[in-house]
Design a protein around this motif. Structure first.
Motif, short mmCIF file in Angstrom:
data_model
loop_
_atom_site.label_atom_id
_atom_site.label_comp_id
_atom_site.label_asym_id
_atom_site.label_seq_id
_atom_site.Cartn_x
_atom_site.Cartn_y
_atom_site.Cartn_z
N PHE A 1 0.84 -1.21 0.00
CA PHE A 1 0.00 0.00 0.00
C PHE A 1 0.87 1.25 0.00
O PHE A 1 0.57 2.23 -0.69
CB PHE A 1 -0.92 0.02 1.22
N ILE A 2 1.94 1.22 0.77
CA ILE A 2 2.86 2.35 0.80
C ILE A 2 3.49 2.57 -0.57
O ILE A 2 3.56 3.69 -1.08
CB ILE A 2 3.93 2.15 1.89
N ASP A 3 3.91 1.47 -1.21
CA ASP A 3 4.52 1.56 -2.53
C ASP A 3 3.53 2.08 -3.58
O ASP A 3 3.93 2.75 -4.54
CB ASP A 3 5.05 0.19 -2.97
N MET A 4 2.24 1.80 -3.41
CA MET A 4 1.21 2.27 -4.34
C MET A 4 1.02 3.78 -4.28
O MET A 4 0.43 4.37 -5.18
CB MET A 4 -0.15 1.64 -3.99
N GLY A 5 1.42 4.38 -3.18
CA GLY A 5 1.19 5.80 -3.00
C GLY A 5 -0.07 6.13 -2.24
O GLY A 5 -0.55 7.27 -2.30
N VAL A 6 -0.63 5.16 -1.51
CA VAL A 6 -1.77 5.44 -0.65
C VAL A 6 -1.34 6.46 0.40
O VAL A 6 -0.29 6.31 1.03
CB VAL A 6 -2.27 4.15 0.03
N GLU A 7 -2.14 7.53 0.59
CA GLU A 7 -1.73 8.60 1.50
C GLU A 7 -1.94 8.29 2.97
O GLU A 7 -1.28 8.84 3.84
CB GLU A 7 -2.46 9.90 1.16
N GLY A 8 -2.91 7.42 3.29
CA GLY A 8 -3.17 7.07 4.68
C GLY A 8 -3.94 5.77 4.76
O GLY A 8 -4.58 5.35 3.79
N LEU A 9 -3.89 5.12 5.92
CA LEU A 9 -4.63 3.88 6.15
C LEU A 9 -5.59 4.06 7.31
O LEU A 9 -5.24 4.64 8.34
CB LEU A 9 -3.68 2.72 6.46
N VAL A 10 -6.82 3.56 7.13
CA VAL A 10 -7.87 3.59 8.15
C VAL A 10 -8.23 2.14 8.43
O VAL A 10 -8.85 1.48 7.60
CB VAL A 10 -9.09 4.39 7.66
N VAL A 11 -7.82 1.62 9.57
CA VAL A 11 -7.89 0.18 9.83
C VAL A 11 -8.73 -0.13 11.07
O VAL A 11 -9.03 0.75 11.87
CB VAL A 11 -6.47 -0.41 10.01
N GLY A 12 -9.07 -1.41 11.21
CA GLY A 12 -9.67 -1.87 12.45
C GLY A 12 -11.19 -1.89 12.47
O GLY A 12 -11.78 -2.10 13.53
N GLY A 13 -11.83 -1.70 11.31
CA GLY A 13 -13.28 -1.62 11.29
C GLY A 13 -13.95 -2.81 10.62
O GLY A 13 -13.45 -3.94 10.64
N PHE A 14 -15.10 -2.54 10.00
CA PHE A 14 -15.90 -3.59 9.38
C PHE A 14 -15.16 -4.27 8.24
O PHE A 14 -15.12 -5.49 8.15
CB PHE A 14 -17.22 -3.01 8.86
N ILE A 15 -14.58 -3.47 7.33
CA ILE A 15 -13.92 -4.03 6.16
C ILE A 15 -12.72 -4.88 6.56
O ILE A 15 -12.39 -5.87 5.91
CB ILE A 15 -13.51 -2.91 5.18
#
Length: 321
Positions: free
Chosen positions: A46-60
């Motif tokens: 994800f970092i290599d893709m250029g994703v600016e931030g991660l939102v984790v720990g939920g439903f998905i």
């Protein structure tokens, strides 16, 4: 400690939360437990893709379906894997404000910047009750809060309540998960200008860039675009230059993939007001991209073989893989 004070949390958020804050699925092994080595691999990608931030720990992420101990371990592994290279936010789904505070205090020590927080899904229903819940929460943690406005909670936050909540110091944003575009635009018009209103849909991001939006919050389509991901970077660059018509022409090339994403995932979420069964198809999509996904945690059912074959075939047809 976060890089902002309570009083400047909104200014900090407006300045820093931009682009794609993605909400990825979690790799699950054949033992139906999180596969942490593969989770680490995904975060590197994800970092290599250029994703600016991660939102984790939920439903998905399937974190609604684990023990508290496993939830805490999951966030520790995410923080270790991210190594400070990407902003991290958690998702809080607890009706108990005391459990929510405990979790937020825990992830703050791990270096998380904030928390997306759903309104309590049981017991509290009136505007005053929900406001008091968030006031109690934000008085006891300094982490920034992104509200989650969604029918999944059992009560979609109303406009009057949203105005009250947006005035709390550390409440900096809302994920407009009700998926009614007119409501997104009204919220953005009516609420204070230093408050972020985000549609969790990449398909409207180009329009949002013209209308005061700045972030695609808490979804995962950018990850799913695979080989077509450069089109997103291209239309964002054109938009930054004010070349809106050229940007639109590039963005429109993604419409067939967006339609398929809707068929596989979004419309199931809309129809059921849950994420659980919708994740099975996304697991297949991840694996086809070379990402780690694995099983679905029981009691949620796996995708059928026919559905898996349909996804694999269509992704090749669309040029995603």
């Amino acid at each position: 400690m976060p890089d902002y004070s309570r009083k400047d949390a909104k200014a900090w958020a407006t300045e820093t939360i931009k682009g794609f804050y993605m909400c990825p699925i979690s790799p699950v092994g054949n033992d139906f437990q999180f596969d942490y080595p593969k989770l680490r691999e995904n975060i590197d990608k994800f970092i290599d893709m250029g994703v600016e931030g991660l939102v984790v720990g939920g439903f998905i992420a399937e974190c609604w379906n684990v023990t508290l101990g496993e939830w805490l371990k999951y966030h520790q592994v995410v923080a270790e894997a991210a190594r400070g290279k990407i902003p991290l936010w958690t998702i809080i789904l607890d009706p108990s404000v005391h459990q929510a505070i405990e979790k937020m205090n825990y992830v703050e020590k791990l270096g998380f910047e904030g928390a997306e927080v759903i309104n309590p899904v049981v017991q509290l229903r009136t505007d005053d009750e929900i406001f008091d819940w968030f006031k109690y929460l934000t008085d006891r943690t300094d982490l920034a809060v992104c509200l989650y406005r969604t029918p999944v909670s059992g009560k979609v936050l109303g406009f009057d309540l949203m105005r009250r909540l947006a005035d709390l110091d550390t409440v900096v944003a809302v994920k407009q998960g009700h998926l009614i575009r007119a409501e997104t635009l009204k919220l953005r018009h009516d609420l204070r200008k230093d408050f972020i209103v985000s549609d969790p849909l990449e398909s409207v991001f180009l329009e949002d860039l013209r209308l005061g939006g700045q972030v695609v919050w808490g979804e995962l389509s950018y990850i799913l675009y695979g080989k077509l991901r450069p089109l997103v970077k291209q239309y964002r660059a054109l938009a930054a230059e004010g070349k809106w018509e050229e940007a639109r022409a590039v963005s429109d090339k993604l419409n067939p993939v967006r339609d398929f994403y809707g068929d596989v995932f979004l419309w199931t979420v809309v129809q059921t007001a849950t994420y659980a069964s919708a994740l099975a198809g996304i697991k297949v999509w991840f694996e086809e991209l070379g990402l780690n996904a694995g099983r679905i945690m029981p009691p949620v059912r796996e995708a059928s073989d026919a559905f898996k074959d349909k996804i694999r075939s269509k992704l090749r047809e669309l040029g995603v893989v």
